[in-house]
Design a protein around this motif. Structure first.
Motif, PDB file in Angstrom:
ATOM      1  N   SER A   1      39.491  66.283 -18.215  1.00 27.57           N
ATOM      2  CA  SER A   1      38.657  67.083 -19.204  1.00 27.57           C
ATOM      3  C   SER A   1      37.053  66.716 -19.004  1.00 27.57           C
ATOM      4  O   SER A   1      36.879  65.244 -19.184  1.00 27.57           O
ATOM      5  N   ARG A   2      36.458  67.456 -18.865  1.00 26.45           N
ATOM      6  CA  ARG A   2      34.944  66.993 -18.558  1.00 26.45           C
ATOM      7  C   ARG A   2      34.319  66.807 -20.023  1.00 26.45           C
ATOM      8  O   ARG A   2      33.346  65.750 -20.015  1.00 26.45           O
ATOM      9  N   GLY A   3      34.731  67.325 -21.176  1.00 30.15           N
ATOM     10  CA  GLY A   3      34.197  67.016 -22.348  1.00 30.15           C
ATOM     11  C   GLY A   3      34.523  65.548 -22.615  1.00 30.15           C
ATOM     12  O   GLY A   3      33.952  64.511 -23.485  1.00 30.15           O
ATOM     13  N   TRP A   4      35.798  65.121 -22.439  1.00 31.69           N
ATOM     14  CA  TRP A   4      36.341  63.784 -22.983  1.00 31.69           C
ATOM     15  C   TRP A   4      35.346  62.668 -22.146  1.00 31.69           C
ATOM     16  O   TRP A   4      35.330  61.763 -22.624  1.00 31.69           O
ATOM     17  N   MET A   5      35.352  63.117 -20.586  1.00 33.64           N
ATOM     18  CA  MET A   5      34.564  62.183 -19.981  1.00 33.64           C
ATOM     19  C   MET A   5      33.013  62.153 -20.355  1.00 33.64           C
ATOM     20  O   MET A   5      32.471  60.864 -20.553  1.00 33.64           O
ATOM     21  N   ARG A   6      32.504  63.109 -20.688  1.00 36.89           N
ATOM     22  CA  ARG A   6      31.113  63.318 -21.196  1.00 36.89           C
ATOM     23  C   ARG A   6      30.720  62.289 -22.263  1.00 36.89           C
ATOM     24  O   ARG A   6      29.915  61.593 -22.579  1.00 36.89           O
ATOM     25  N   ARG A   7      31.769  62.585 -23.466  1.00 37.22           N
ATOM     26  CA  ARG A   7      31.760  61.790 -24.681  1.00 37.22           C
ATOM     27  C   ARG A   7      31.862  60.221 -24.320  1.00 37.22           C
ATOM     28  O   ARG A   7      30.966  59.491 -24.782  1.00 37.22           O
TER      29      ARG A   7
ATOM     30  N   ASP B   1      36.063  54.761 -12.318  1.00 38.35           N
ATOM     31  CA  ASP B   1      37.108  54.252 -11.242  1.00 38.35           C
ATOM     32  C   ASP B   1      38.300  54.191 -12.079  1.00 38.35           C
ATOM     33  O   ASP B   1      39.334  54.471 -11.529  1.00 38.35           O
ATOM     34  N   ALA B   2      38.301  53.830 -13.199  1.00 37.72           N
ATOM     35  CA  ALA B   2      39.502  53.779 -14.114  1.00 37.72           C
ATOM     36  C   ALA B   2      40.200  55.005 -14.109  1.00 37.72           C
ATOM     37  O   ALA B   2      41.424  54.991 -14.227  1.00 37.72           O
ATOM     38  N   VAL B   3      39.533  55.927 -14.514  1.00 38.40           N
ATOM     39  CA  VAL B   3      39.706  57.488 -14.675  1.00 38.40           C
ATOM     40  C   VAL B   3      40.355  57.933 -13.473  1.00 38.40           C
ATOM     41  O   VAL B   3      41.512  58.775 -13.602  1.00 38.40           O
ATOM     42  N   ASP B   4      39.845  57.617 -12.250  1.00 36.73           N
ATOM     43  CA  ASP B   4      40.390  58.010 -11.087  1.00 36.73           C
ATOM     44  C   ASP B   4      41.775  57.600 -10.729  1.00 36.73           C
ATOM     45  O   ASP B   4      42.733  58.080 -10.512  1.00 36.73           O
ATOM     46  N   HIS B   5      41.910  56.390 -11.191  1.00 39.23           N
ATOM     47  CA  HIS B   5      43.158  55.637 -11.153  1.00 39.23           C
ATOM     48  C   HIS B   5      44.445  56.306 -11.971  1.00 39.23           C
ATOM     49  O   HIS B   5      45.239  56.476 -11.569  1.00 39.23           O
ATOM     50  N   LEU B   6      44.020  56.656 -13.253  1.00 42.32           N
ATOM     51  CA  LEU B   6      44.696  57.244 -14.185  1.00 42.32           C
ATOM     52  C   LEU B   6      45.086  58.454 -13.572  1.00 42.32           C
ATOM     53  O   LEU B   6      46.282  59.015 -13.814  1.00 42.32           O
TER      54      LEU B   6
ATOM     55  N   TYR C   1      48.879  65.479 -19.811  1.00 41.27           N
ATOM     56  CA  TYR C   1      48.236  64.244 -19.445  1.00 41.27           C
ATOM     57  C   TYR C   1      46.909  64.605 -18.216  1.00 41.27           C
ATOM     58  O   TYR C   1      45.886  64.282 -18.477  1.00 41.27           O
ATOM     59  N   ARG C   2      47.493  65.484 -17.378  1.00 39.71           N
ATOM     60  CA  ARG C   2      46.467  65.770 -16.151  1.00 39.71           C
ATOM     61  C   ARG C   2      45.281  66.591 -16.800  1.00 39.71           C
ATOM     62  O   ARG C   2      44.049  66.176 -16.244  1.00 39.71           O
ATOM     63  N   MET C   3      45.605  67.464 -17.688  1.00 36.31           N
ATOM     64  CA  MET C   3      44.560  68.433 -18.253  1.00 36.31           C
ATOM     65  C   MET C   3      43.504  67.355 -19.156  1.00 36.31           C
ATOM     66  O   MET C   3      42.423  67.589 -18.774  1.00 36.31           O
ATOM     67  N   PHE C   4      44.193  66.124 -19.845  1.00 36.33           N
ATOM     68  CA  PHE C   4      42.855  65.611 -20.329  1.00 36.33           C
ATOM     69  C   PHE C   4      42.431  64.632 -19.406  1.00 36.33           C
ATOM     70  O   PHE C   4      41.353  64.441 -19.741  1.00 36.33           O
TER      71      PHE C   4
ATOM     72  N   ASP D   1      46.292  60.309 -27.078  1.00 36.87           N
ATOM     73  CA  ASP D   1      46.461  58.740 -27.555  1.00 36.87           C
ATOM     74  C   ASP D   1      47.195  58.113 -26.608  1.00 36.87           C
ATOM     75  O   ASP D   1      46.849  56.981 -26.151  1.00 36.87           O
ATOM     76  N   ASP D   2      48.349  58.507 -26.027  1.00 33.42           N
ATOM     77  CA  ASP D   2      49.171  57.697 -25.042  1.00 33.42           C
ATOM     78  C   ASP D   2      48.143  57.507 -23.896  1.00 33.42           C
ATOM     79  O   ASP D   2      48.105  56.695 -23.067  1.00 33.42           O
ATOM     80  N   LEU D   3      47.573  58.730 -23.316  1.00 29.40           N
ATOM     81  CA  LEU D   3      46.711  58.595 -22.099  1.00 29.40           C
ATOM     82  C   LEU D   3      45.586  57.689 -22.332  1.00 29.40           C
ATOM     83  O   LEU D   3      45.174  56.890 -21.443  1.00 29.40           O
ATOM     84  N   SER D   4      45.041  57.592 -23.418  1.00 29.66           N
ATOM     85  CA  SER D   4      43.907  56.536 -23.916  1.00 29.66           C
ATOM     86  C   SER D   4      44.283  55.216 -23.766  1.00 29.66           C
ATOM     87  O   SER D   4      43.670  54.376 -23.166  1.00 29.66           O
ATOM     88  N   ASN D   5      45.670  54.855 -24.214  1.00 34.14           N
ATOM     89  CA  ASN D   5      46.468  53.618 -23.999  1.00 34.14           C
ATOM     90  C   ASN D   5      46.337  53.181 -22.402  1.00 34.14           C
ATOM     91  O   ASN D   5      46.109  52.187 -22.277  1.00 34.14           O
ATOM     92  N   ARG D   6      46.869  54.238 -21.866  1.00 34.23           N
ATOM     93  CA  ARG D   6      47.097  53.932 -20.293  1.00 34.23           C
ATOM     94  C   ARG D   6      45.711  53.665 -19.759  1.00 34.23           C
ATOM     95  O   ARG D   6      45.564  52.513 -18.864  1.00 34.23           O
ATOM     96  N   LEU D   7      44.436  54.389 -20.389  1.00 33.38           N
ATOM     97  CA  LEU D   7      43.275  53.915 -19.696  1.00 33.38           C
ATOM     98  C   LEU D   7      42.764  52.601 -20.054  1.00 33.38           C
ATOM     99  O   LEU D   7      42.259  52.006 -19.117  1.00 33.38           O
TER     100      LEU D   7
END
Length: 750
Positions: A259-265, A223-228, A253-256, A307-313
């Motif tokens: 990212s399926r790999g980021w989400m899977r990990r 849900d948070a990633v969808d919001h992001l 930002y949109r690419m990350f 790193d910035d995208l992770s902070n937003r999430l």
């Protein structure tokens, strides 16, 4: 990840959470944790080493080694396998520890009987807190599944260490964020200030690193990633087609975000027992670790984006936005990793100082700090992870030093320094209406530098005779597109109004190097200080330059106008720029606009090459301003952003002073007025030396005018010149020592 491993990992984290939740002292918690990890990992040994100071690791708890070694065994970072893990911030996994490079036997621990060794850093977002170790007698390398399980445990230990879970009076580790820390950075703007920390971006605090329900946490994450993703798409939709660089960042930002790999990990981390927040931070920490080792600029930029995208999430998951509700404390000192000009200006002049982990001496933050006459320290590495909102802090912009939570003796000495400076400023106030006339009868004109409307009241209070440099780039830096001509004309008109007839030298747009516009960014600049900047941009982007010149001419509305072109390296550049402003003047006449009653067009001499320009240059330019900051770095071939080299070269080096004298002599030959503009103009010792070399106009920050004027009025410049030449004849490379001795004999105390 195999189902049984997920179950075992969750079981271990569940036991770990229960242990942390127990009402027990710090050391007891540590002891129980090492026991349960060794038991769960089926190893004979589990040890936790934590930092006592920046360079020293201490064995704080162990299961399997000798108990008397706890709090006795210490090692320097890099020493032994544990120290190697701390230094490299990477895993050591070996079946035969004694044969490993760097192995050091600690006899007091009794570890000689254990062959296999697995050590992992305990770190939070790149900040190393300690090392977690498991050992066994069996000679074997630990499996990937075992390594992963221990990584997850190390992540939780880092979070709990940050939260103070192991602090206690029973031998536990000392509390974080409570002890005095000194940071050595670099001077961005001189001055001293005492106040309290106000964090630009407070750290996200994770209080629930372990979760019971992986499915629920996975739903929260998705849900948070969808919001992001939606927020990134919305930002992209609002970007103008011309804003290519901003679009590139948001596309990354949109690419990350997709990212399926980021989400899977992250989902695997949740399956192992971490909460959604902890899973995000675990991946963020891994990205920061990679960032520290990646030399490629493009990859570093992309890792910064992640790193910035992770902070937003994280802020979406925790609800901890940038605006945390923390009130700005009394005498706020802004602490940030870095900050843009618009964000900095939003804080207003209430700030007493600024401390940045990044930044540069010529950045927009430095420009604003100079305009506000507040100290700025840059390159204070690590301060954003150590400082807490409201912490006491002392900023010494003169020395590039910051004292966080200072001891009483340090604070007392610092306050004495502030009091002495305040007392001196009171004495200088009596000189406001007096000229800077030396004992030998020479009159030195003292002007001020400015860049904001807020600077202009200092014209009257400082005793400045005019504005020797008005920086026009801030109005471009704080916007995400080129400002409108009407906006600029209105601003420049208000500047002239505030000056009340005193001369204002407007420097045309000086961007490039460390002042980069988001909408006018070069693609490849391996050495931006010597690249596409200042007048080079203006002559290539003629539409922008003409627009700014039109705004200046219209702002003058019949009043005298003084314009200066920056970073002129050769006569042709100045000639082309002068022709442009004359063409614009003619166009404005034809349009029926009132043109300036008098137009002065000058150049900044910031490259040695311009000092050797043809005679015609000195005849055609109305004035020259020596840009000391850039001229010095090019004269000595020493990057002023590089602390290793810039401090090797002194402004009072006789070869540099001789060069200044040559420039003055050349200008005098053609009756071309010459001034010196830069930080050195506002330092009394340097200002006196420049005046002795023949410079008759100095431009500096308003707060420096009083000290410089006071010293000039008590000296004979002929005698100062003799001291300088005599020192050089005796072989002195820098005349600072001899000049300081002479000034002390005249009663001057630096």
């Amino acid at each position: 990840m195999p189902q049984h491993l997920e179950s075992e990992s969750r079981k271990l984290l569940g036991r770990l959470r229960d242990t942390l939740a127990e009402d027990s002292a710090g050391q007891t918690r540590l002891d129980r944790i090492t026991h349960l990890i060794a038991d769960s990992m089926h190893t004979e040994v589990c040890s936790i080493y934590l930092f006592r100071d920046e360079e020293t690791l201490e064995l704080c708890a162990t299961e399997g080694l000798k108990s008397e070694a706890v709090h006795q065994t210490r090692m320097r970072i890099g020493e032994g396998l544990v120290g190697r893990v701390a230094r490299t911030r990477s895993m050591v996994n070996t079946a035969d520890a004694p044969s490993e490079r760097g192995f050091r036997y600690m006899p007091e621990t009794g570890e000689e009987i254990f062959s296999s060794f697995l050590g992992l850093p305990i770190q939070r977002l790149g900040e190393i807190l300690g090392v977690l170790v498991v050992q066994s007698k069996e000679a074997r390398a630990f499996t990937g599944d075992e390594v992963y399980a221990l990584e997850v445990v190390a992540m939780v230990l880092a979070e709990m260490t940050e939260l103070g879970a192991f602090v206690g009076d029973d031998g536990g580790i000392p509390a974080l964020h409570q002890h005095p820390v000194m940071f050595r950075g670099a001077t961005g703007q001189e001055g001293v200030a005492e106040g309290h920390v106000y964090l630009h971006e407070p750290r996200v605090v994770i209080t629930n690193p372990v979760a019971d329900d992986p499915e629920a946490e996975t739903v929260r994450l998705r849900d948070a990633v969808d919001h992001l993703r939606i927020s990134v798409d919305d930002m992209l939709a609002n970007v103008e087609p011309s804003e290519k660089d901003q679009r590139e960042v948001l596309e990354a930002y949109r690419m990350f975000a997709n990212s399926r790999g980021w989400m899977r990990r992250m989902e695997e981390d949740i399956a192992s027992g971490l909460s959604a927040e902890a899973a995000v931070e675990k991946e963020q920490g891994a990205a920061r670790s990679r960032l520290a080792t990646v030399p490629d600029p493009y990859m570093r930029e992309r890792l910064h984006d992640l790193d910035d995208l992770s902070n937003r999430l994280l802020r979406i998951l925790t609800g901890q936005g940038k605006e945390t509700g923390a009130a700005m404390p009394e005498n706020p000192i802004l602490v940030a990793r870095n900050i843009g000009p618009g964000e900095l200006l939003d804080y207003g002049k209430d700030l007493k100082g600024i401390v940045l982990e990044q930044g540069s001496v010529g950045s927009h933050a430095a420009v604003v700090a100079r305009a506000w006459a507040i100290p700025l320290v840059i390159h204070a590495e690590g301060i954003t992870t150590e400082a807490l909102n409201g912490n006491a802090i002392l900023v010494d912009g003169d020395q590039g030093v910051v004292h966080l939570r200072p001891e009483d003796t340090v604070a007392t000495a610092f306050r004495d320094k502030i009091a002495m400076q305040a007392e001196a400023q009171k004495r200088f106030a009596g000189l406001v209406g007096l000229p800077a006339t030396t004992q030998c009868g020479r009159r030195i004109a003292l002007h001020m530098n400015a860049g904001l409307m807020a600077d202009l009241p200092s014209l009257a209070t400082s005793g400045a005779e005019g504005v020797g440099l008005f920086r026009t780039e801030l109005q471009f830096l704080i916007r995400n597109k080129v400002p409108r001509r009407g906006e600029l004309a209105s601003l420049y008109a208000r500047v002239m109004d505030a000056a009340r007839g005193k001369r204002v030298v407007f420097r045309t747009l000086d961007i490039g190097s460390d002042k980069v516009l988001p909408y006018m960014k070069p693609q490849d600049e391996p050495n931006p200080a010597m690249g596409w900047r200042a007048i080079r941009v203006g002559l290539d982007k003629r539409g922008v330059m003409r627009m700014q010149l039109q705004a200046l001419i219209r702002a003058a509305a019949g009043r005298p106008l003084t314009v200066m072109f920056p970073f002129v390296a050769q006569f042709d550049e100045f000639r082309e720029a002068r022709e442009m402003i004359e063409d614009v003047m003619e166009s404005e006449r034809k349009l029926g606009h009132v043109v300036p009653s008098k137009l002065e067009v000058g150049a900044m001499l910031e490259t040695p090459s311009l000092a050797f320009a043809p005679d015609l240059f000195f005849e055609q330019t109305d004035f020259i301003s020596i840009g000391g900051n850039d001229l010095k770095q090019f004269f000595f071939a020493a990057d002023r952003e590089n602390e290793r080299v810039r401090r090797r070269y002194d402004t009072l080096n006789y070869s540099f002073l001789s060069f200044i004298r040559q420039i003055v002599t050349r200008c005098d030959q053609f009756d071309t007025p010459v001034s010196f503009c830069g930080e050195d103009a506002g330092r009394p010792l340097e200002a006196v030396a420049l005046a002795a070399m023949g410079v008759r106009t100095l431009s500096m920050r308003p707060a420096s005018i009083g000290p410089v004027k006071a010293l000039l009025r008590r000296l004979n410049l002929d005698e100062v010149a003799k001291v300088i030449d005599s020192a050089a004849n005796d072989g002195a490379q820098s005349v600072r020592g001899e000049l300081s001795t002479y000034l002390a004999s005249q009663g001057y105390i630096a």
